[in-house]
Design a protein around this motif. Structure first.
Motif, PDB file in Angstrom:
ATOM      1  N   VAL A   9     -11.703 -11.639  -5.737  1.00  0.00           N
ATOM      2  CA  VAL A   9     -13.035 -11.543  -6.331  1.00  0.00           C
ATOM      3  C   VAL A   9     -13.482 -10.086  -6.234  1.00  0.00           C
ATOM      4  CG1 VAL A   9     -15.398 -12.408  -6.338  1.00  0.00           C
ATOM      5  CG2 VAL A   9     -13.521 -13.885  -5.572  1.00  0.00           C
ATOM      6  N   GLY A  10     -13.405  -9.375  -7.343  1.00  0.00           N
ATOM      7  CA  GLY A  10     -13.773  -7.967  -7.377  1.00  0.00           C
ATOM      8  C   GLY A  10     -12.561  -7.083  -7.565  1.00  0.00           C
ATOM      9  N   LEU A  11     -12.456  -6.459  -8.719  1.00  0.00           N
ATOM     10  CA  LEU A  11     -11.335  -5.550  -8.996  1.00  0.00           C
ATOM     11  C   LEU A  11     -11.819  -4.111  -9.106  1.00  0.00           C
ATOM     12  CD1 LEU A  11      -9.039  -7.455 -11.528  1.00  0.00           C
ATOM     13  CD2 LEU A  11      -8.478  -6.746  -9.193  1.00  0.00           C
ATOM     14  N   GLY A  12     -12.633  -3.719  -8.138  1.00  0.00           N
ATOM     15  CA  GLY A  12     -13.022  -2.323  -8.036  1.00  0.00           C
ATOM     16  C   GLY A  12     -11.977  -1.573  -7.251  1.00  0.00           C
ATOM     17  N   ASN A  13     -12.419  -0.608  -6.459  1.00  0.00           N
ATOM     18  CA  ASN A  13     -11.473   0.231  -5.725  1.00  0.00           C
ATOM     19  C   ASN A  13     -10.609  -0.561  -4.751  1.00  0.00           C
ATOM     20  OD1 ASN A  13     -12.308   2.730  -6.897  1.00  0.00           O
ATOM     21  ND2 ASN A  13     -14.164   2.612  -5.648  1.00  0.00           N
ATOM     22  N   MET A  14     -11.250  -1.271  -3.817  1.00  0.00           N
ATOM     23  CA  MET A  14     -10.485  -1.981  -2.802  1.00  0.00           C
ATOM     24  C   MET A  14      -9.801  -3.216  -3.371  1.00  0.00           C
ATOM     25  SD  MET A  14     -10.745   0.099  -0.499  1.00  0.00           S
ATOM     26  CE  MET A  14      -9.541  -0.817   0.425  1.00  0.00           C
ATOM     27  N   GLY A  15     -10.460  -3.904  -4.287  1.00  0.00           N
ATOM     28  CA  GLY A  15      -9.841  -5.074  -4.891  1.00  0.00           C
ATOM     29  C   GLY A  15      -8.574  -4.727  -5.643  1.00  0.00           C
ATOM     30  N   THR A  16      -8.625  -3.604  -6.384  1.00  0.00           N
ATOM     31  CA  THR A  16      -7.448  -3.174  -7.141  1.00  0.00           C
ATOM     32  C   THR A  16      -6.340  -2.705  -6.209  1.00  0.00           C
ATOM     33  OG1 THR A  16      -8.843  -2.551  -9.014  1.00  0.00           O
ATOM     34  CG2 THR A  16      -6.622  -1.610  -8.943  1.00  0.00           C
ATOM     35  N   LEU A  17      -6.703  -1.938  -5.183  1.00  0.00           N
ATOM     36  CA  LEU A  17      -5.713  -1.490  -4.202  1.00  0.00           C
ATOM     37  C   LEU A  17      -4.985  -2.686  -3.599  1.00  0.00           C
ATOM     38  CD1 LEU A  17      -4.519   0.787  -2.297  1.00  0.00           C
ATOM     39  CD2 LEU A  17      -6.387   0.218  -0.741  1.00  0.00           C
ATOM     40  N   THR A  18      -5.749  -3.695  -3.192  1.00  0.00           N
ATOM     41  CA  THR A  18      -5.166  -4.871  -2.554  1.00  0.00           C
ATOM     42  C   THR A  18      -4.337  -5.685  -3.541  1.00  0.00           C
ATOM     43  OG1 THR A  18      -7.005  -4.951  -0.996  1.00  0.00           O
ATOM     44  CG2 THR A  18      -5.703  -6.958  -1.259  1.00  0.00           C
ATOM     45  N   ALA A  19      -4.871  -5.899  -4.742  1.00  0.00           N
ATOM     46  CA  ALA A  19      -4.116  -6.643  -5.760  1.00  0.00           C
ATOM     47  C   ALA A  19      -2.802  -5.945  -6.082  1.00  0.00           C
ATOM     48  CB  ALA A  19      -4.956  -6.794  -7.026  1.00  0.00           C
ATOM     49  N   ASN A  20      -2.827  -4.624  -6.123  1.00  0.00           N
ATOM     50  CA  ASN A  20      -1.610  -3.876  -6.451  1.00  0.00           C
ATOM     51  C   ASN A  20      -0.522  -4.073  -5.403  1.00  0.00           C
ATOM     52  OD1 ASN A  20      -2.674  -2.923  -8.826  1.00  0.00           O
ATOM     53  ND2 ASN A  20      -3.168  -0.891  -8.052  1.00  0.00           N
ATOM     54  N   PHE A  21      -0.894  -4.043  -4.115  1.00  0.00           N
ATOM     55  CA  PHE A  21       0.192  -4.191  -3.133  1.00  0.00           C
ATOM     56  C   PHE A  21       0.640  -5.646  -2.987  1.00  0.00           C
ATOM     57  CE2 PHE A  21      -3.318  -3.491   0.185  1.00  0.00           C
ATOM     58  CZ  PHE A  21      -3.326  -4.767   0.727  1.00  0.00           C
ATOM     59  N   ILE A  22      -0.231  -6.592  -3.288  1.00  0.00           N
ATOM     60  CA  ILE A  22       0.230  -7.986  -3.329  1.00  0.00           C
ATOM     61  C   ILE A  22       1.159  -8.177  -4.528  1.00  0.00           C
ATOM     62  CG2 ILE A  22      -0.461 -10.396  -3.636  1.00  0.00           C
ATOM     63  CD1 ILE A  22      -3.050  -9.726  -2.139  1.00  0.00           C
ATOM     64  N   HIS A  23       0.748  -7.661  -5.670  1.00  0.00           N
ATOM     65  CA  HIS A  23       1.566  -7.740  -6.886  1.00  0.00           C
ATOM     66  C   HIS A  23       2.937  -7.109  -6.680  1.00  0.00           C
ATOM     67  CE1 HIS A  23       2.841  -7.267 -11.064  1.00  0.00           C
ATOM     68  NE2 HIS A  23       2.903  -5.958 -10.883  1.00  0.00           N
ATOM     69  N   ALA A  24       2.986  -6.023  -5.909  1.00  0.00           N
ATOM     70  CA  ALA A  24       4.244  -5.311  -5.664  1.00  0.00           C
ATOM     71  C   ALA A  24       5.144  -6.034  -4.663  1.00  0.00           C
ATOM     72  CB  ALA A  24       3.955  -3.897  -5.178  1.00  0.00           C
ATOM     73  N   GLY A  25       4.699  -7.156  -4.122  1.00  0.00           N
ATOM     74  CA  GLY A  25       5.514  -7.918  -3.174  1.00  0.00           C
ATOM     75  C   GLY A  25       5.490  -7.377  -1.767  1.00  0.00           C
ATOM     76  N   GLU A  26       4.475  -6.567  -1.425  1.00  0.00           N
ATOM     77  CA  GLU A  26       4.423  -5.956  -0.096  1.00  0.00           C
ATOM     78  C   GLU A  26       3.861  -6.890   0.970  1.00  0.00           C
ATOM     79  OE1 GLU A  26       2.796  -1.969  -0.100  1.00  0.00           O
ATOM     80  OE2 GLU A  26       3.373  -1.705  -2.195  1.00  0.00           O
ATOM     81  N   ILE A  27       3.298  -8.010   0.560  1.00  0.00           N
ATOM     82  CA  ILE A  27       2.817  -9.026   1.507  1.00  0.00           C
ATOM     83  C   ILE A  27       3.689 -10.265   1.329  1.00  0.00           C
ATOM     84  CG2 ILE A  27       0.837 -10.342   2.330  1.00  0.00           C
ATOM     85  CD1 ILE A  27       0.462  -7.296   2.438  1.00  0.00           C
ATOM     86  N   GLU A  28       4.532 -10.523   2.314  1.00  0.00           N
ATOM     87  CA  GLU A  28       5.449 -11.652   2.197  1.00  0.00           C
ATOM     88  C   GLU A  28       4.698 -12.974   2.090  1.00  0.00           C
ATOM     89  OE1 GLU A  28       8.513 -11.959   5.077  1.00  0.00           O
ATOM     90  OE2 GLU A  28       9.126  -9.848   4.900  1.00  0.00           O
ATOM     91  N   ASN A  29       5.225 -13.852   1.271  1.00  0.00           N
ATOM     92  CA  ASN A  29       4.689 -15.204   1.120  1.00  0.00           C
ATOM     93  C   ASN A  29       3.240 -15.219   0.627  1.00  0.00           C
ATOM     94  OD1 ASN A  29       7.151 -16.254   2.271  1.00  0.00           O
ATOM     95  ND2 ASN A  29       6.333 -15.670   4.276  1.00  0.00           N
ATOM     96  N   CYS A  30       2.927 -14.270  -0.247  1.00  0.00           N
ATOM     97  CA  CYS A  30       1.580 -14.194  -0.799  1.00  0.00           C
ATOM     98  C   CYS A  30       1.657 -13.767  -2.262  1.00  0.00           C
ATOM     99  CB  CYS A  30       0.723 -13.195  -0.016  1.00  0.00           C
ATOM    100  SG  CYS A  30      -0.977 -13.048  -0.598  1.00  0.00           S
ATOM    101  N   VAL A  31       0.918 -14.441  -3.122  1.00  0.00           N
ATOM    102  CA  VAL A  31       0.880 -14.096  -4.546  1.00  0.00           C
ATOM    103  C   VAL A  31      -0.564 -14.109  -5.026  1.00  0.00           C
ATOM    104  CG1 VAL A  31       3.195 -14.984  -5.044  1.00  0.00           C
ATOM    105  CG2 VAL A  31       1.190 -16.491  -5.283  1.00  0.00           C
ATOM    106  N   ILE A  32      -0.821 -13.374  -6.108  1.00  0.00           N
ATOM    107  CA  ILE A  32      -2.141 -13.408  -6.733  1.00  0.00           C
ATOM    108  C   ILE A  32      -2.247 -14.697  -7.547  1.00  0.00           C
ATOM    109  CG2 ILE A  32      -3.753 -12.260  -8.287  1.00  0.00           C
ATOM    110  CD1 ILE A  32      -2.229  -9.651  -7.761  1.00  0.00           C
ATOM    111  N   GLY A  33      -3.195 -15.546  -7.173  1.00  0.00           N
ATOM    112  CA  GLY A  33      -3.362 -16.804  -7.882  1.00  0.00           C
ATOM    113  C   GLY A  33      -4.389 -16.724  -8.993  1.00  0.00           C
ATOM    114  N   ALA A  34      -5.357 -15.823  -8.837  1.00  0.00           N
ATOM    115  CA  ALA A  34      -6.415 -15.646  -9.837  1.00  0.00           C
ATOM    116  C   ALA A  34      -7.161 -14.362  -9.508  1.00  0.00           C
ATOM    117  CB  ALA A  34      -7.382 -16.822  -9.833  1.00  0.00           C
TER     118      ALA A  34
END
Length: 414
Positions: A9-34
């Motif tokens: 919820v929120g794709l500003g600075n921190m939201g985008t940073l976090t979404a990017n590293f989840i998307h890149a597979g840097e957090i095991e067993n975690c995916v962007i669901g929405a």
């Protein structure tokens, strides 16, 4: 469950940073669901960068996302005032929650978040609630906490933290309409930057008994909120402390000095220095007959293994806690303590008087006597500054290139 589907919820600075590293597979067993944001530009970014997220799972309404998206958890990265409403709605849906710092703008709202979590956890005990206090992953701060809690260096006597390396330019404050306003952000350096250090302060050494603070609003920038603060603290054990922070000094400093009655710690520039006495300074003073003697002392420059894993470390820990029961590094319920220090410091400065934590010195009960007064004064600040923008009248949302230790994103953007 073997994978956590997280809604952002929120794709500003921190939201985008976090979404990017989840998307890149840097957090095991975690995916962007929405994902959810009210800014069309950010939604277009999500559609073009996160191919794994179906178009039906890209939202402008977080309530609809919570209702219809297949999610296990929610990450909240919206402006501060919106943290409580998103978290409470997510808890009501039985979802795990990790929120950006601060937990809220004022402690009454943080308390409502904590109570909503407790109610949800009573129905679903495995529910997890975390906060992005990423600096708790720093192994040096972890070691300092261990030393303090062990009593190895004796009782706390004094702490001095000069944390002025949060330098920000006017362009930073002009990057978004909500920044650096009482109505949009709720405070300045204490709430948006040094809340990390306020958290570490109480996490390592416990809550003080009372504080006296001096907060200067718009000292270095054309903003409404504080950008320079000095806090003086007193502890129940007789120790004292000074905490200094600013976003207007360059080069700034990050020097932490802790004096105990049987030793001392200085942490600065990645170097942890420890002095240990053969006995406490007080007991030696009481027993010796020599006027200028001193206890024997040993010195070490501690080598602490590991590195600060920051946002990725907290997110990984959150996922592992959901999947495997790993203890949380930063429980969301603990967010109220740094927020208490922030609120109390501002109230102290506004009143030109002490603010006491009374029975809260052990952090077991964050009910604060000054809570209603702080909220009333904050509301007055908001009313007095409503429609009175400071800085550029042409402010617009700009998505910043954040350093790893930066924090900070419209119901969509932080």
């Amino acid at each position: 469950m073997n994978c956590v589907r997280i809604g952002i919820v929120g794709l500003g600075n921190m939201g985008t940073l976090t979404a990017n590293f989840i998307h890149a597979g840097e957090i095991e067993n975690c995916v962007i669901g929405a994902v959810c944001d009210i800014c069309e530009e950010r939604l277009l970014y999500a559609k073009t960068h996160y191919a794994e997220v179906p178009a039906a799972c890209i939202y402008t309404d977080y309530l609809k996302m919570l209702e219809t998206a297949p999610l296990d958890a929610v990450y909240i990265a919206v402006p501060h005032y919106l943290h409580p409403e998103v978290a409470i709605a997510a808890f009501a849906k039985g979802l795990h929650v990790i929120t950006e710092k601060p937990e809220a703008v004022y402690t009454e709202a943080a308390r409502r978040m904590n109570e909503a979590y407790d109610a949800a956890a009573a129905r679903r005990p495995e529910l997890r609630y975390a906060i992005m206090y990423n600096q708790r992953t720093n192994p040096y701060y972890q070691r300092i906490r261990e030393i303090s809690s062990s009593g190895r260096l004796g009782v706390l006597r004094r702490v001095i933290w000069n944390i002025t390396n949060w330098y920000r330019t006017q362009a930073y404050y002009d990057s978004s309409d909500w920044r650096a306003t009482w109505e949009g952000e709720g405070a300045g350096v204490l709430l948006n930057q040094s809340v990390h250090n306020l958290d570490l302060w109480q996490w390592m050494l416990g809550m003080p008994r009372r504080i006296r603070a001096f907060a200067y609003e718009g000292k270095y920038h054309d903003i409404q909120v504080e950008d320079d603060v000095t806090i003086y603290a007193e502890y129940a054990c007789g120790a004292t402390g000074v905490f200094m922070t600013s976003t207007g000094e360059y080069p700034g400093a990050n020097r932490l000095e802790i004096q105990y009655d049987a030793g001392k710690i200085i942490y600065e520039g990645g170097l942890l220095r420890i002095w240990s006495l053969s006995e406490s300074a007080r007991s030696f003073s009481d027993r010796t007959e020599q006027p200028f003697s001193a206890p024997e002392i040993s010195y070490e420059e501690a080598e602490v293994p590991g590195t600060e894993t920051a946002h990725r470390g907290i997110m990984t820990n959150f996922v592992n806690s959901i999947l495997r029961g790993e203890p949380l590094i930063a429980s969301g319920k603990e967010g109220i303590y740094a927020l208490s220090l922030c609120n109390a410091a501002l109230l102290s400065s506004w009143k030109d008087d002490w603010v006491s934590f009374a029975a809260e010195t052990d952090c077991t009960d964050p009910l604060l006597s000054y809570e209603k007064e702080y909220k009333a004064r904050l509301d007055r600040k908001i009313s007095d500054t409503a429609g009175k923008r400071r800085g550029s009248e042409k402010k617009r949302t700009v998505f910043l290139d954040l350093a790893e230790n930066a924090s900070g994103g419209s119901l969509g953007s932080r």
